[in-house]
Scaffold this active site. Sequence first.
Site, short mmCIF file in Angstrom:
data_model
loop_
_atom_site.label_atom_id
_atom_site.label_comp_id
_atom_site.label_asym_id
_atom_site.label_seq_id
_atom_site.Cartn_x
_atom_site.Cartn_y
_atom_site.Cartn_z
N LYS A 35 0.83 -1.21 0.00
CA LYS A 35 0.00 0.00 0.00
C LYS A 35 0.87 1.26 0.00
CE LYS A 35 -3.15 -2.78 -0.18
NZ LYS A 35 -2.15 -3.86 -0.22
N ASP A 74 -4.79 -17.15 8.84
CA ASP A 74 -4.35 -17.96 7.70
C ASP A 74 -4.08 -19.42 8.07
OD1 ASP A 74 -4.41 -15.50 6.52
OD2 ASP A 74 -2.37 -15.59 5.69
N HIS A 120 -24.19 12.75 -3.60
CA HIS A 120 -23.97 13.03 -5.02
C HIS A 120 -23.04 14.21 -5.16
CE1 HIS A 120 -24.73 13.40 -9.30
NE2 HIS A 120 -24.88 14.69 -9.12
N GLY A 173 -2.95 -13.85 -9.25
CA GLY A 173 -3.84 -13.53 -8.14
C GLY A 173 -3.62 -12.10 -7.68
#
Lengths: 453, 453
Positions: free
Chosen positions: A49, A302, A434, A178
């Site tokens: 990042k 994980d 908006h 991936g």
Amino acid sequence: MTYDLVVIGAGPGGFDCAAEAAGHGLSVALVEKDFLGGTCLNRGCIPTKLWLGATSAIEELHNQAKMKVASGEIIVDFEALQQRVRKHLAGTRKAMAMQLKGLGIELVEGFGKLDDGKVVVSGNEGETVLEYRNLVIATGSKPIFFPGLEPDGQCVLDSNQFLAMEAMPKSLIVVGAGFIGLEMAQVAHRFGARITVVDAMDRVAPLEDPEVSKALQSMFKRWKWDIQLEKRVSGVRTVDGRAVLTFDTRDTLEADTILVAVGRGPVTENMGLEEAGIELEFNKIKVDENLQAAPNVYAIGDVNGRIQLAHAAAHQAWYAASHIAGKTDGPYASGPVPSVLYGAPEVMRVGKTENESFLDDYDTTEVSRAQLAANPMAQAHAATQGFVKVVWSGGKVVGVTGVGHDVSRLVTPATMIVQQGWTGDDVHKTMFAHPSLDESLLMALKAERKKVE
Amino acid sequence: MTYDLVVIGAGPGGFDCAAEAAGHGLSVALVEKDFLGGTCLNRGCIPTKLWLGATSAIEELHNQAKMKVASGEIIVDFEALQQRVRKHLAGTRKAMAMQLKGLGIELVEGFGKLDDGKVVVSGNEGETVLEYRNLVIATGSKPIFFPGLEPDGQCVLDSNQFLAMEAMPKSLIVVGAGFIGLEMAQVAHRFGARITVVDAMDRVAPLEDPEVSKALQSMFKRWKWDIQLEKRVSGVRTVDGRAVLTFDTRDTLEADTILVAVGRGPVTENMGLEEAGIELEFNKIKVDENLQAAPNVYAIGDVNGRIQLAHAAAHQAWYAASHIAGKTDGPYASGPVPSVLYGAPEVMRVGKTENESFLDDYDTTEVSRAQLAANPMAQAHAATQGFVKVVWSGGKVVGVTGVGHDVSRLVTPATMIVQQGWTGDDVHKTMFAHPSLDESLLMALKAERKKVE
């Protein structure tokens, strides 16, 4: 002393679990063999990042230049960026260590092994034996390789080595299309590298909706990426300072660097797990509905193989800590799990894909969609390729996916919408600002639904 | 023929109302004296977003350059940008006209006036008389000025004129530190203009939480903006091709251009409203709980003075069309209304501010907050100033506001959270993606709450 809780592994799962449990008043020891923060902080989400953030102006400028609105040049100093990354990681680890201290959590550095109902930690200063009432295993995952695809650390790198590079290659072959490979390829592309992506599957991002894969491929091809699909790689190696990939056809490709990103597997070796009565399945720790692998032993993140995402680990951590503290007694329920590919384009997904929903419910699965081309924010950033797609089942939203400029910002509202199972009537209850990219989600929710057949 | 519905004004309110009603099978005529899309598309939200999008790389580069990670130069060609804006607006208007045609809505160009239960439209080709069963007035708003602050169209401009400029000034004085003025000042700043902001109030963005104003001021001061607060302006005028502002102290300021953005007021003049029994209050059309100003006459959007936001108008439009079509009978409920200042920094707000909540409930109002400095995405973009603040009342979330990098992406989830009145227990039900700017909202929700006193 006997700790209420010993946690092995200080990644997003283990760290959060330790902190949460300490917050419940439990005595906690946290074992880490490497760095606080685990893969996510040190060799995964966070460094990528920082790379993407540091180079995002390049992509923004490129898009405006295509419209002939802007011109110029941006030079990102990779060495300075890597320094900044290292400094950032060190700073974050320091803050984490302070947080542990503040919470009264004992940090024990070394490799933790189960032995006769205790954890034996082998560190630089010998062995420490930790007694526990509860144990959480959160040892995470590491890159895995098929035979012949092992990185050599010279010109053939795994994602850990890639993130530690001192210079960005001028040409890069990514094996494995991936999210990990595609994010890193995007960064290398911004630095001007020539990109080749190789995958055995017939599309990039093979876990995503096929239309998302198609949109990604179309965008990458505009960038002149060479995308080689349905190709089997028999070997990767360094020859005379160059990375050489050999297909099973014996054709070869060459580049400065090859990144092998074909998957990650759980870290469970040499920990005495099976001896302690913990069942492994393809290296993953099997857990029950309470994330327990054995009485008073939990496995989160994980390592239990449920899903490889930091926030999923953190969510399991919260549950495990609550369960240990006696604040929760029901089974673990993750709710819908958001996933994001960052960059430009981005990909977001939560809940079921169209195909997954159709498999579960071929009777009432419908999809509705909106194109980003109709969104003023995508237009303002001159990045209008992409779409948002909503999957409905039984008249309720069961999944949302999107690809294109800034679609990551749809993932939290989409997670809430899937979790709450919105119907068509719910759509008018929430006002969307908006203009906003968010309105592409609203448009997709309001668009005509088509039955999947 | 007698139309089921005549709508006056084709901005976000009027256009959406016409489209929604046609979708319900009603016969609809839409009256517009100027351009399809109204202020938002032609002279408001959309052109400013195109300006911000086109220049966003400048700010991104600036932040990375401060970290010594990137260098370079970006030149945005303002003339080319304005061409792109005009082309974009024309294209959008064309698409809107096609949409009207597709829905069978009659577009009547000209100024609509109420006369004896009919609408008389004076256009280029004479008068058209429209008979209706229902009327929706959606004429919007226009810039207003205090005496002495009227723009002269030379060097003293209103926001409409500012957006139509052919060159960006090198120095700009903005009178009025609300969202409109601040967004335009940010764009001028990116083009290198020297910025002065003048306001009679004691802070910028005076409708926002005072801490938000303070954070904005601190960021703008880093950019060397001259922020003059609690200053009364007695006049603005063009003298020898320069814009001159005179304070009530008789001190003066000079710049290439002055933008006067002190507010907007409803467009209700010369429409025969009062003669038709419609009550005005400070030029606003008074409406009841069904947004009705008289039997079968609705007023939606800026013109009814409830709130000046395009998406609020569109939401009222949806309600009015449903009410006319007999699909809704309850009173209009807006739900929480999100508001956003775009740029870098951004501001988002939904629901009550701390002060508003304390006025309503001094007993249980609490706030919790998170700093953006702790968020990895803010760090990746080297833009860590700012925070997210959650306002609680009776243990439920009643408001969220934030300021800083990319906080606009928090506004849709925050709107849903405020609408659903989340408690502390709800926070763990939704998984937030890691890393994401969205986690700053999660952190703020989970942070320690402090009672407001």
